[in-house]
Enzyme design. Structure first.
Site, PDB file in Angstrom:
ATOM      1  N   ARG A 254      -8.741   7.718   5.097  1.00 31.71           N
ATOM      2  CA  ARG A 254      -9.746   6.657   4.646  1.00 31.71           C
ATOM      3  C   ARG A 254     -10.462   5.998   5.838  1.00 31.71           C
ATOM      4  O   ARG A 254     -11.601   5.708   5.817  1.00 31.71           O
ATOM      5  CB  ARG A 254      -8.888   5.559   3.740  1.00 31.71           C
ATOM      6  CG  ARG A 254      -9.568   4.299   3.709  1.00 31.71           C
ATOM      7  CD  ARG A 254      -8.690   3.309   3.101  1.00 31.71           C
ATOM      8  NE  ARG A 254      -7.545   2.744   4.092  1.00 31.71           N
ATOM      9  CZ  ARG A 254      -7.773   2.108   5.261  1.00 31.71           C
ATOM     10  NH1 ARG A 254      -9.070   1.594   5.550  1.00 31.71           N
ATOM     11  NH2 ARG A 254      -6.900   1.677   6.159  1.00 31.71           N
ATOM     12  N   ARG A 255     -10.008   5.852   6.998  1.00 29.09           N
ATOM     13  CA  ARG A 255     -10.244   5.199   8.202  1.00 29.09           C
ATOM     14  C   ARG A 255     -11.224   6.172   8.768  1.00 29.09           C
ATOM     15  O   ARG A 255     -12.332   5.830   9.268  1.00 29.09           O
ATOM     16  CB  ARG A 255      -9.221   4.771   9.157  1.00 29.09           C
ATOM     17  CG  ARG A 255      -8.537   3.625   8.345  1.00 29.09           C
ATOM     18  CD  ARG A 255      -7.227   3.283   9.551  1.00 29.09           C
ATOM     19  NE  ARG A 255      -6.505   1.891   9.106  1.00 29.09           N
ATOM     20  CZ  ARG A 255      -5.472   1.854   9.411  1.00 29.09           C
ATOM     21  NH1 ARG A 255      -4.811   2.770   9.882  1.00 29.09           N
ATOM     22  NH2 ARG A 255      -4.853   0.653   9.190  1.00 29.09           N
TER      23      ARG A 255
ATOM     24  N   ARG B  13       1.499   4.194  18.863  1.00 28.59           N
ATOM     25  CA  ARG B  13      -0.184   4.116  18.600  1.00 28.59           C
ATOM     26  C   ARG B  13      -0.976   3.599  19.805  1.00 28.59           C
ATOM     27  O   ARG B  13      -1.872   3.920  20.468  1.00 28.59           O
ATOM     28  CB  ARG B  13      -0.548   3.851  17.565  1.00 28.59           C
ATOM     29  CG  ARG B  13      -0.009   4.447  16.349  1.00 28.59           C
ATOM     30  CD  ARG B  13      -0.445   3.828  14.879  1.00 28.59           C
ATOM     31  NE  ARG B  13       0.212   4.966  13.955  1.00 28.59           N
ATOM     32  CZ  ARG B  13      -0.341   5.122  12.537  1.00 28.59           C
ATOM     33  NH1 ARG B  13      -1.606   4.773  12.405  1.00 28.59           N
ATOM     34  NH2 ARG B  13       0.264   5.899  11.704  1.00 28.59           N
TER      35      ARG B  13
ATOM     36  N   CYS C 271      -1.742   7.726  -1.998  1.00 28.58           N
ATOM     37  CA  CYS C 271      -2.325   6.933  -0.735  1.00 28.58           C
ATOM     38  C   CYS C 271      -2.676   7.583   0.445  1.00 28.58           C
ATOM     39  O   CYS C 271      -2.880   7.029   1.372  1.00 28.58           O
ATOM     40  CB  CYS C 271      -0.940   5.769  -0.395  1.00 28.58           C
ATOM     41  SG  CYS C 271       0.583   6.590   0.367  1.00 28.58           S
TER      42      CYS C 271
ATOM     43  N   LYS D 164       0.721  -1.299   0.055  1.00 31.00           N
ATOM     44  CA  LYS D 164       0.030  -0.009   0.089  1.00 31.00           C
ATOM     45  C   LYS D 164       0.811   1.188  -0.015  1.00 31.00           C
ATOM     46  O   LYS D 164       0.494   2.387  -0.198  1.00 31.00           O
ATOM     47  CB  LYS D 164      -1.067   0.120   1.231  1.00 31.00           C
ATOM     48  CG  LYS D 164      -0.221   0.007   2.443  1.00 31.00           C
ATOM     49  CD  LYS D 164      -1.582  -0.028   3.579  1.00 31.00           C
ATOM     50  CE  LYS D 164      -1.024   0.074   4.915  1.00 31.00           C
ATOM     51  NZ  LYS D 164      -0.012   1.133   5.392  1.00 31.00           N
ATOM     52  N   ASP D 165       2.140   1.156   0.351  1.00 26.27           N
ATOM     53  CA  ASP D 165       3.133   2.362   0.166  1.00 26.27           C
ATOM     54  C   ASP D 165       3.508   2.664  -0.975  1.00 26.27           C
ATOM     55  O   ASP D 165       4.098   3.719  -1.388  1.00 26.27           O
ATOM     56  CB  ASP D 165       4.425   2.152   1.333  1.00 26.27           C
ATOM     57  CG  ASP D 165       3.790   2.032   2.706  1.00 26.27           C
ATOM     58  OD1 ASP D 165       2.731   2.537   3.032  1.00 26.27           O
ATOM     59  OD2 ASP D 165       4.532   1.522   3.469  1.00 26.27           O
TER      60      ASP D 165
ATOM     61  N   ARG E 157       0.172   9.901  14.223  1.00 28.78           N
ATOM     62  CA  ARG E 157       1.228   8.937  13.323  1.00 28.78           C
ATOM     63  C   ARG E 157       1.772   8.280  14.299  1.00 28.78           C
ATOM     64  O   ARG E 157       1.855   8.375  15.582  1.00 28.78           O
ATOM     65  CB  ARG E 157       1.843   9.789  12.396  1.00 28.78           C
ATOM     66  CG  ARG E 157       2.705  10.641  12.495  1.00 28.78           C
ATOM     67  CD  ARG E 157       3.316  11.212  11.440  1.00 28.78           C
ATOM     68  NE  ARG E 157       4.260   9.896  10.960  1.00 28.78           N
ATOM     69  CZ  ARG E 157       5.252  10.084   9.938  1.00 28.78           C
ATOM     70  NH1 ARG E 157       5.374  11.324   9.369  1.00 28.78           N
ATOM     71  NH2 ARG E 157       5.799   9.056   9.446  1.00 28.78           N
TER      72      ARG E 157
END
Length: 319
Positions: free
Chosen positions: A129-130, A157, A244, A81-82, A151
């Site tokens: 997106r989330r 996190r 992305c 995804k990166d 981040r």
């Protein structure tokens, strides 16, 4: 027999090292050669800015690709995804191994599931997106949540929850699993609720395109179904012209009739980060047998989404 170790370039994060270590073992098995990890620091690792600000696309990848092109490493492992959606001609995407669980998960205080979070719960994620999908779900189910931009690595996190600063954080199931920390997950978010990032849970193994022997050897690790699925997802992302860091979720999965895989379904969503507007569509077709067929599946669904107003929802990107 070539006993020269193959040099595998990896980011230094715990997660990158864990997934690269797993790939190193697999590559050793198929090539019969030892593999050594070469740690490379990328801009995305050193910058403290939010990913949405630094443009998301490519920040974790460029330094690894530069090292490949300079011949300092033989191959590199990326989280798929990166990867930017356009593949450079001088680099080969030699293998996309079998994908891990693509879902998102939450780690919440007191072992809570998402639906049981208290009113006004603070939910941390760095992903538009989330945010878009969680806020939309909360609106639709009479919940009030506050999404908080964060981040940092998985430890950082989860630390926000342990310290009481946040009620929950959202993470990728694949990353948690590769770190061996799945027992900390308090809820798996169904893909009907939150579609993952295009390519989430999949790895990309890349090497110089001219190294035909290595391209062929690494190709042993390729999973054609995973490759077709992520190709369709990334083609959709490219056709929406979104990096992305844009609020796009997409997942291609295989629909089987008993043991026989019949079709591939591609689902996608684009939304405003507050969740007030979502464009969500899906399409189903024969399982793509070529790269071009997989690309076409993504492009067609993207065209339908743009016709339904998706473009206007992606204008919020910080450039």
């Amino acid at each position: 027999m070539n006993e020269q170790p193959l040099r595998l370039g990896t980011r230094r994060s715990k997660l990158a090292m864990a997934q690269s270590g797993q790939v190193a073992d697999a590559v050793s098995r198929v090539t019969g050669r030892p593999v050594e990890l070469v740690e490379i620091t990328t801009y995305g690792d050193t910058s403290r800015e939010h990913l949405a600000q630094i443009g998301g696309t490519g920040v974790f990848v460029t330094a690894l690709r530069d090292a490949l092109l300079r011949g300092e490493i033989d191959f590199a492992v990326h989280s798929l995804k990166d990867l930017p959606t356009t593949q450079p001609d001088d680099l080969a995407l030699a293998a996309v191994p079998v994908r891990e669980d693509p879902r998102d998960v939450i780690v919440a205080r007191d072992g809570l599931a998402f639906a049981d979070l208290p009113d006004g719960a603070r939910v941390g994620t760095g992903s538009p997106r989330r945010m878009a999908q969680l806020n939309a779900y909360a609106r639709g189910h009479g919940m009030t949540i506050e999404t908080v931009a964060i981040r940092g690595n998985v430890d950082t996190r989860i630390g926000y929850v342990r310290s009481g600063e946040l009620d929950a954080v959202v993470l990728a199931a694949a990353g948690i699993s590769r770190l061996g920390r799945s027992e900390e997950v308090t809820d798996f978010l169904s893909v009907d609720m939150v579609l993952p990032a295009p390519g989430q849970g999949a790895l990309a193994i890349e090497c110089a395109a001219h190294n035909a022997d290595l391209v062929a050897a690494l190709g042993e690790l390729d999973d054609p179904f995973t490759r077709a699925a992520v190709t369709a997802e990334r083609s959709l992302l490219a056709a929406l012209e979104a990096g992305c860091s844009a609020p796009v979720g997409a997942l291609a999965d295989l629909l089987a009739d008993g043991q026989i895989v019949k079709e591939m379904r591609l689902r996608a969503v684009v939304g405003t980060t507050d969740g007030s507007t979502l464009v969500q569509l899906s399409t189903t077709g024969p399982v793509p047998e070529t790269h071009d067929q997989a690309m076409a599946l993504g492009r067609e669904l993207a065209a339908e989404m743009l016709a339904k107003g998706a473009a206007g929802l992606m204008g919020e990107r910080a450039l």
